[in-house]
Scaffold this motif. Sequence first.
Motif, PDB file in Angstrom:
ATOM      1  N   GLU A 187       0.826  -1.209   0.000  1.00 36.65           N
ATOM      2  CA  GLU A 187       0.000   0.000   0.000  1.00 36.65           C
ATOM      3  C   GLU A 187       0.859   1.257   0.000  1.00 36.65           C
ATOM      4  N   GLU A 207       0.604   4.483  -2.599  1.00 36.38           N
ATOM      5  CA  GLU A 207       0.473   5.868  -2.131  1.00 36.38           C
ATOM      6  C   GLU A 207       1.613   6.725  -2.653  1.00 36.38           C
ATOM      7  N   ASP A 258       0.906   8.166  -6.047  1.00 32.85           N
ATOM      8  CA  ASP A 258       0.051   9.352  -5.939  1.00 32.85           C
ATOM      9  C   ASP A 258       0.863  10.565  -5.500  1.00 32.85           C
ATOM     10  N   ASP A 259       1.786  10.351  -4.564  1.00 31.93           N
ATOM     11  CA  ASP A 259       2.657  11.447  -4.110  1.00 31.93           C
ATOM     12  C   ASP A 259       3.483  11.996  -5.267  1.00 31.93           C
TER      13      ASP A 259
END
Length: 149
Positions: free
Chosen positions: A46, A50, A53-54
């Motif tokens: 996960e 993430e 996306d960052d």
Amino acid sequence: MGDTSRTGRSQIRRLELFGTKGVVTRCRDFTARALADWGWTSAEPEGDRERVDDVLLLVSEVVTNACLHAGGPRELVLRHEGGHLRVEVADGSPLAPARRPRAPSLPGGHGLMVLDRLAEEWGSTPLGAGKVVWLEVALPSWAEGTHTP
């Protein structure tokens, strides 16, 4: 193109840019395609998902800053090797990024705070009459040594 996330080979992708219309979307899409090719978007942990996306948010911020404060970006360069990514945005302004006073009631002014928070390192380097704003990130699983080829 080979999967550099598994082989450790370095890869570079460049996107020449002109003007500011639609440039943020073009740079995000270009980055998303590169990350997919390099295996970042199929990451299982996960934290890795993430991180993708960052990266897209970080690209949006540095490109937006170039549009707002430097007449627009001239080039986006992505350098990838072994789960590490360096993003470089070249522009024509010699002025290094600087925090500006902002009123809490006004939108905007958070770009450098986003870089501070999400990038492992970032800075700017003079380039000709302009500069390159760069940032570096890594997939968490590579930093923790849990990435499996």
